[in-house]
Scaffold this motif. Structure first.
Motif, PDB file in Angstrom:
ATOM      1  N   ALA A   1       0.753  -1.117  -0.008  1.00 53.58           N
ATOM      2  CA  ALA A   1       0.114  -0.113   0.234  1.00 53.58           C
ATOM      3  C   ALA A   1       0.867   1.233  -0.013  1.00 53.58           C
ATOM      4  O   ALA A   1       0.504   2.342  -0.618  1.00 53.58           O
ATOM      5  N   GLU A   2       1.929   1.323   0.649  1.00 54.29           N
ATOM      6  CA  GLU A   2       2.943   2.459   0.709  1.00 54.29           C
ATOM      7  C   GLU A   2       3.511   2.630  -0.701  1.00 54.29           C
ATOM      8  O   GLU A   2       3.659   3.742  -1.225  1.00 54.29           O
ATOM      9  N   ILE A   3       3.872   1.594  -1.433  1.00 57.57           N
ATOM     10  CA  ILE A   3       4.346   1.805  -2.811  1.00 57.57           C
ATOM     11  C   ILE A   3       3.226   2.291  -3.664  1.00 57.57           C
ATOM     12  O   ILE A   3       3.487   3.255  -4.424  1.00 57.57           O
TER      13      ILE A   3
ATOM     14  N   PHE B   1      28.714  -0.256 -14.836  1.00 55.66           N
ATOM     15  CA  PHE B   1      28.603  -0.129 -13.629  1.00 55.66           C
ATOM     16  C   PHE B   1      26.850  -0.061 -13.610  1.00 55.66           C
ATOM     17  O   PHE B   1      26.290   1.034 -14.031  1.00 55.66           O
ATOM     18  N   PRO B   2      26.300  -1.037 -13.028  1.00 51.52           N
ATOM     19  CA  PRO B   2      24.755  -0.801 -12.997  1.00 51.52           C
ATOM     20  C   PRO B   2      24.346  -0.448 -11.640  1.00 51.52           C
ATOM     21  O   PRO B   2      24.837  -0.958 -10.492  1.00 51.52           O
ATOM     22  N   TYR B   3      23.398   0.345 -11.604  1.00 47.42           N
ATOM     23  CA  TYR B   3      22.700   0.945 -10.267  1.00 47.42           C
ATOM     24  C   TYR B   3      21.210   1.033 -10.164  1.00 47.42           C
ATOM     25  O   TYR B   3      20.771   1.245 -10.945  1.00 47.42           O
ATOM     26  N   LEU B   4      20.911   0.796  -9.024  1.00 45.77           N
ATOM     27  CA  LEU B   4      19.229   0.985  -8.580  1.00 45.77           C
ATOM     28  C   LEU B   4      19.438   2.032  -7.474  1.00 45.77           C
ATOM     29  O   LEU B   4      20.153   2.298  -6.683  1.00 45.77           O
ATOM     30  N   VAL B   5      18.391   3.289  -7.987  1.00 49.46           N
ATOM     31  CA  VAL B   5      18.537   4.424  -7.237  1.00 49.46           C
ATOM     32  C   VAL B   5      17.076   4.688  -6.883  1.00 49.46           C
ATOM     33  O   VAL B   5      16.155   4.304  -7.237  1.00 49.46           O
ATOM     34  N   ALA B   6      16.903   4.947  -5.189  1.00 52.05           N
ATOM     35  CA  ALA B   6      15.749   5.266  -4.581  1.00 52.05           C
ATOM     36  C   ALA B   6      15.849   6.444  -3.914  1.00 52.05           C
ATOM     37  O   ALA B   6      16.927   6.673  -3.108  1.00 52.05           O
ATOM     38  N   ALA B   7      14.807   7.260  -3.645  1.00 55.02           N
ATOM     39  CA  ALA B   7      14.714   8.261  -2.728  1.00 55.02           C
ATOM     40  C   ALA B   7      14.380   7.971  -1.444  1.00 55.02           C
ATOM     41  O   ALA B   7      14.719   8.508  -0.453  1.00 55.02           O
ATOM     42  N   GLU B   8      13.880   6.593  -1.214  1.00 57.55           N
ATOM     43  CA  GLU B   8      13.929   5.895   0.046  1.00 57.55           C
ATOM     44  C   GLU B   8      13.880   4.624   0.126  1.00 57.55           C
ATOM     45  O   GLU B   8      13.457   4.139  -0.903  1.00 57.55           O
TER      46      GLU B   8
ATOM     47  N   VAL C   1      15.665   4.101 -11.587  1.00 56.15           N
ATOM     48  CA  VAL C   1      15.207   4.951 -10.467  1.00 56.15           C
ATOM     49  C   VAL C   1      13.881   4.809  -9.981  1.00 56.15           C
ATOM     50  O   VAL C   1      13.050   4.383 -10.815  1.00 56.15           O
ATOM     51  N   LYS C   2      13.718   4.588  -8.644  1.00 47.88           N
ATOM     52  CA  LYS C   2      12.600   4.530  -7.935  1.00 47.88           C
ATOM     53  C   LYS C   2      12.187   5.422  -6.843  1.00 47.88           C
ATOM     54  O   LYS C   2      13.119   6.036  -6.150  1.00 47.88           O
ATOM     55  N   LEU C   3      11.199   5.680  -6.668  1.00 48.73           N
ATOM     56  CA  LEU C   3      10.626   6.619  -5.387  1.00 48.73           C
ATOM     57  C   LEU C   3      10.903   5.903  -4.141  1.00 48.73           C
ATOM     58  O   LEU C   3      11.544   6.577  -3.152  1.00 48.73           O
ATOM     59  N   LEU C   4      10.342   4.667  -4.098  1.00 48.30           N
ATOM     60  CA  LEU C   4      10.559   3.878  -2.820  1.00 48.30           C
ATOM     61  C   LEU C   4      10.780   2.298  -2.857  1.00 48.30           C
ATOM     62  O   LEU C   4      10.337   1.976  -4.014  1.00 48.30           O
ATOM     63  N   LEU C   5      11.638   1.948  -2.026  1.00 46.55           N
ATOM     64  CA  LEU C   5      11.997   0.612  -2.020  1.00 46.55           C
ATOM     65  C   LEU C   5      11.713  -0.081  -0.580  1.00 46.55           C
ATOM     66  O   LEU C   5      12.041   0.493   0.421  1.00 46.55           O
ATOM     67  N   ASN C   6      11.054  -1.037  -0.578  1.00 47.92           N
ATOM     68  CA  ASN C   6      10.550  -1.672   0.561  1.00 47.92           C
ATOM     69  C   ASN C   6      10.492  -3.210   0.268  1.00 47.92           C
ATOM     70  O   ASN C   6      10.582  -3.720  -0.791  1.00 47.92           O
ATOM     71  N   ARG C   7       9.976  -4.139   1.269  1.00 42.82           N
ATOM     72  CA  ARG C   7       9.961  -5.396   1.078  1.00 42.82           C
ATOM     73  C   ARG C   7       8.953  -5.943  -0.233  1.00 42.82           C
ATOM     74  O   ARG C   7       9.164  -6.983  -0.456  1.00 42.82           O
ATOM     75  N   SER C   8       8.036  -5.203  -0.390  1.00 38.90           N
ATOM     76  CA  SER C   8       6.878  -5.609  -1.188  1.00 38.90           C
ATOM     77  C   SER C   8       7.521  -5.619  -2.604  1.00 38.90           C
ATOM     78  O   SER C   8       7.066  -6.307  -3.533  1.00 38.90           O
ATOM     79  N   ASN C   9       8.448  -4.570  -3.148  1.00 38.50           N
ATOM     80  CA  ASN C   9       8.850  -4.365  -4.404  1.00 38.50           C
ATOM     81  C   ASN C   9      10.438  -4.737  -4.637  1.00 38.50           C
ATOM     82  O   ASN C   9      10.925  -4.296  -5.601  1.00 38.50           O
ATOM     83  N   VAL C  10      11.371  -5.018  -3.621  1.00 39.39           N
ATOM     84  CA  VAL C  10      12.760  -4.753  -3.633  1.00 39.39           C
ATOM     85  C   VAL C  10      13.175  -5.695  -4.819  1.00 39.39           C
ATOM     86  O   VAL C  10      14.081  -5.340  -5.317  1.00 39.39           O
ATOM     87  N   ARG C  11      12.750  -6.985  -4.451  1.00 38.96           N
ATOM     88  CA  ARG C  11      13.095  -7.921  -5.754  1.00 38.96           C
ATOM     89  C   ARG C  11      12.863  -7.736  -7.185  1.00 38.96           C
ATOM     90  O   ARG C  11      13.679  -7.894  -7.755  1.00 38.96           O
ATOM     91  N   GLU C  12      11.635  -7.373  -7.362  1.00 42.91           N
ATOM     92  CA  GLU C  12      11.007  -7.083  -8.821  1.00 42.91           C
ATOM     93  C   GLU C  12      12.118  -5.771  -9.186  1.00 42.91           C
ATOM     94  O   GLU C  12      12.463  -5.774 -10.291  1.00 42.91           O
ATOM     95  N   CYS C  13      12.146  -4.772  -8.349  1.00 40.07           N
ATOM     96  CA  CYS C  13      12.959  -3.443  -8.781  1.00 40.07           C
ATOM     97  C   CYS C  13      14.512  -3.869  -8.919  1.00 40.07           C
ATOM     98  O   CYS C  13      14.955  -3.336  -9.957  1.00 40.07           O
ATOM     99  N   PHE C  14      15.039  -4.752  -8.159  1.00 44.14           N
ATOM    100  CA  PHE C  14      16.472  -5.123  -8.305  1.00 44.14           C
ATOM    101  C   PHE C  14      16.364  -6.036  -9.535  1.00 44.14           C
ATOM    102  O   PHE C  14      17.596  -5.648 -10.406  1.00 44.14           O
TER     103      PHE C  14
END
Length: 316
Positions: A100-102, A224-231, A199-212
């Motif tokens: 829900a936070e995502i 060099f590959p990077y995942l970037v998040a504001a939070e 780039v992502k606004l938020l990473l948490n337990r619900s979306n971390v694997r998909e985003c990674f």
């Protein structure tokens, strides 16, 4: 009877009374001392028999801060307290699920900005902020890759697994003498490193694997590959990212939208010594943005100079 001092009771209570607000541990400790003075004084008195008595308010404050950090895992897992991985770490009360936070941060209100409706930070707002950080702190020139401008030959959501949000180039010769640059050019030694950023606004337990794994998929071509998040929310999220990064080499940047210079690399990417040109060709075949980026890289190798005006941010 004086109430027993309890971090696991006091922290959720003071945060629950302040919904939507985020506090660092020191601020929470100060609130606890204000709201539970008798329990805090009792804690101080009991400490006199210990090896480290709490002789003053500052010592008591530091002890409460330390206990908040020590109980962080329990606060997260059982008591609806959520934390961020920024420095200093922030705590807040929330009964929303991670999913829900995502959805809340990604949902765009059509009224945002009108009739006193608060405007929301969008993912697109992070791109120029990231470009500024990359240039000023890491000497990386970057370009936006807009998946909406690319051909949709892999289905409705196929492009998000193919194209990163930003790409970049690091000029390894920027501080070299001209004679050294000419020598390196003649010997065909590497003069750049190429970067890819999802780039992502938020990473948490619900979306971390998909985003990674989205980053793994669309950044496999780069040095060099990077995942970037504001939070980045929660210790479990960061732990999972460290495990995944150890296997796949993708790094993590926490981007501070309010102060880009305070952004930080939480997990360095592992360098891939060679560009995967087959993967790069796949991107170039369907994206004029990525083709333009490759042309800028080629021009640098030909002219030995980067034209700052060709990039999204160059400090000018």
């Amino acid at each position: 009877m004086v109430e027993k001092f309890s971090i696991t009771k006091f922290v959720p209570t003071v945060l629950k009374e302040r919904p939507g607000q985020r506090f660092i541990a020191r601020e929470i400790a100060m609130l606890i001392m204000q709201q539970y003075p008798d329990a805090c004084e009792d804690k101080r008195l009991r400490s006199k028999a210990s090896k480290t008595p709490l002789d003053n308010d500052d010592a008591l404050l530091q002890q409460i801060v330390a206990e908040i950090g020590a109980q962080r895992k329990r606060l997260e897992d059982r008591l609806d307290i959520k934390t961020t991985e920024e420095r200093p770490r922030k705590y807040y009360y929330s009964t929303q699920s991670d999913t829900a936070e995502i959805e809340a941060v990604e949902k765009v209100s059509p009224l945002a900005g009108y009739d006193n409706q608060p405007t929301k930070l969008l993912e697109a707002d992070l791109y120029p902020i990231l470009s500024e950080f990359l240039f000023n702190e890491l000497n990386i020139y970057s370009k936006r890759i807009d998946e909406k401008r690319s051909r949709k030959q892999y289905g409705p959501d196929g492009n998000k697994w193919l194209y990163p949000d930003l790409v970049g180039i690091e000029d390894l010769t920027s501080n070299w003498e001209r004679a050294v640059i000419e020598c390196v050019s003649a010997s065909s030694e590497t003069r750049t490193k190429l970067y890819s950023f999802e780039v992502k606004l938020l990473l948490n337990r619900s979306n971390v694997r998909e985003c990674f794994f989205q980053t793994v998929s669309n950044s496999s071509w780069a040095n060099f590959p990077y995942l970037v998040a504001a939070e980045v929310q929660g210790s479990d999220t960061l732990s999972e990212l460290r495990v995944l990064s150890g296997t796949h080499g993708v790094g993590l940047i926490r981007l501070d939208p309010e102060n880009p210079s305070e952004s930080e690399i939480l997990i360095p990417a592992k360098e891939r010594t060679e560009i995967d040109w087959n993967s790069a060709n796949r991107l170039a075949a369907s994206s004029t943005d990525f083709t333009d980026y490759l042309n800028l890289v080629r021009q640098f190798y030909q002219t030995k100079d980067i034209r700052p005006q060709d990039w999204d941010y160059s400090g000018i």
